[in-house]
Design a protein around this motif. Structure first.
Motif, short mmCIF file in Angstrom:
data_model
loop_
_atom_site.label_atom_id
_atom_site.label_comp_id
_atom_site.label_asym_id
_atom_site.label_seq_id
_atom_site.Cartn_x
_atom_site.Cartn_y
_atom_site.Cartn_z
N THR A 3 12.12 -27.94 -5.34
CA THR A 3 10.91 -27.47 -4.68
C THR A 3 11.21 -26.13 -4.00
O THR A 3 12.30 -25.95 -3.45
N GLY A 4 10.24 -25.23 -4.06
CA GLY A 4 10.44 -23.95 -3.40
C GLY A 4 9.23 -23.05 -3.53
O GLY A 4 8.16 -23.47 -3.99
N ASN A 5 9.43 -21.82 -3.14
CA ASN A 5 8.37 -20.82 -3.18
C ASN A 5 8.58 -19.90 -4.38
O ASN A 5 9.62 -19.24 -4.48
N ASN A 6 7.58 -19.89 -5.26
CA ASN A 6 7.61 -19.02 -6.43
C ASN A 6 8.86 -19.19 -7.29
O ASN A 6 9.42 -18.21 -7.79
N LEU A 7 9.30 -20.43 -7.43
CA LEU A 7 10.48 -20.69 -8.26
C LEU A 7 10.17 -20.42 -9.72
O LEU A 7 9.07 -20.70 -10.20
N LYS A 8 11.15 -19.92 -10.43
CA LYS A 8 11.02 -19.70 -11.87
C LYS A 8 11.64 -20.89 -12.59
O LYS A 8 12.82 -21.19 -12.41
N ASP A 9 10.83 -21.55 -13.43
CA ASP A 9 11.32 -22.69 -14.18
C ASP A 9 12.55 -22.31 -15.01
O ASP A 9 13.51 -23.09 -15.11
N GLN A 66 16.55 -17.54 -5.65
CA GLN A 66 15.39 -18.42 -5.71
C GLN A 66 15.18 -19.02 -4.33
O GLN A 66 16.14 -19.42 -3.66
N ASP A 67 13.93 -19.09 -3.88
CA ASP A 67 13.59 -19.59 -2.55
C ASP A 67 13.39 -21.11 -2.61
O ASP A 67 12.27 -21.60 -2.65
N VAL A 68 14.51 -21.83 -2.61
CA VAL A 68 14.49 -23.30 -2.71
C VAL A 68 14.32 -23.89 -1.32
O VAL A 68 15.01 -23.50 -0.38
N THR A 69 13.39 -24.84 -1.19
CA THR A 69 13.20 -25.54 0.08
C THR A 69 13.69 -26.98 0.02
O THR A 69 13.90 -27.60 1.05
N VAL A 126 9.96 -28.55 -11.44
CA VAL A 126 9.84 -27.57 -10.36
C VAL A 126 8.52 -27.81 -9.65
O VAL A 126 7.49 -27.96 -10.29
N HIS A 127 8.58 -27.86 -8.32
CA HIS A 127 7.38 -28.04 -7.50
C HIS A 127 7.22 -26.83 -6.57
O HIS A 127 8.21 -26.32 -6.04
#
Length: 140
Positions: free
Chosen positions: A96-102, A65-68, A136-137
């Motif tokens: 928060t991240g990019n295209n995170l899956k809940d 997951q691409d977590v920021t 998730v944001h």
């Protein structure tokens, strides 16, 4: 694991971990404290948050997951009598991240709570009611 605690006056103590890191602990003003550091029970709560957050991030990384950012908010209730143990603790993860899956975030939070977080499992086995939630944001 080892640690040392050294009295530094009044109700203040220096806590040092085996890895060499130190934190100043202090009590409230009404007990002689000077607000030079967190209270010991605040450290327990922060330790729980750090332990669980470490697990959640590790699981999300393994899930690619691409977590920021990961922000964890903890709230706790304590018994009114001495000892003023924790009775309830709630952890709320804001990931928060990019295209995170809940579903992946929910899974990471659940795995931390039920299997991996030593602090959660220890406190829960001692009778503390521990609950978790998450949101998730999308990163900007």
């Amino acid at each position: 694991m080892k640690a040392t605690i050294d009295w530094t006056g009044e109700v203040s103590f220096k806590a040092t971990s085996a890895s060499g890191h130190s934190v100043q602990l202090d009590g409230p003003a009404d007990l002689g404290g000077q607000n030079r550091g967190p209270r010991p029970m605040e450290m327990v709560l922060m330790g729980l948050g750090g332990c669980s957050s470490f697990d959640v991030m590790s699981i999300l990384k393994k899930s690619r997951q691409d977590v920021t950012a990961c922000h964890t908010e903890l709230s706790a209730e304590r018994a009114d009598a001495v000892p003023a143990v924790f009775t309830k603790i709630h952890l709320h993860f804001v990931v928060t991240g990019n295209n995170l899956k809940d579903s992946q975030v929910a899974r990471a939070v659940a795995l931390s709570a039920e299997k991996y977080c030593s602090a959660t499992i220890m406190l829960a086995s001692g009778g503390v009611e521990i609950t978790h939630s998450h949101e998730v944001h999308q990163a900007n």
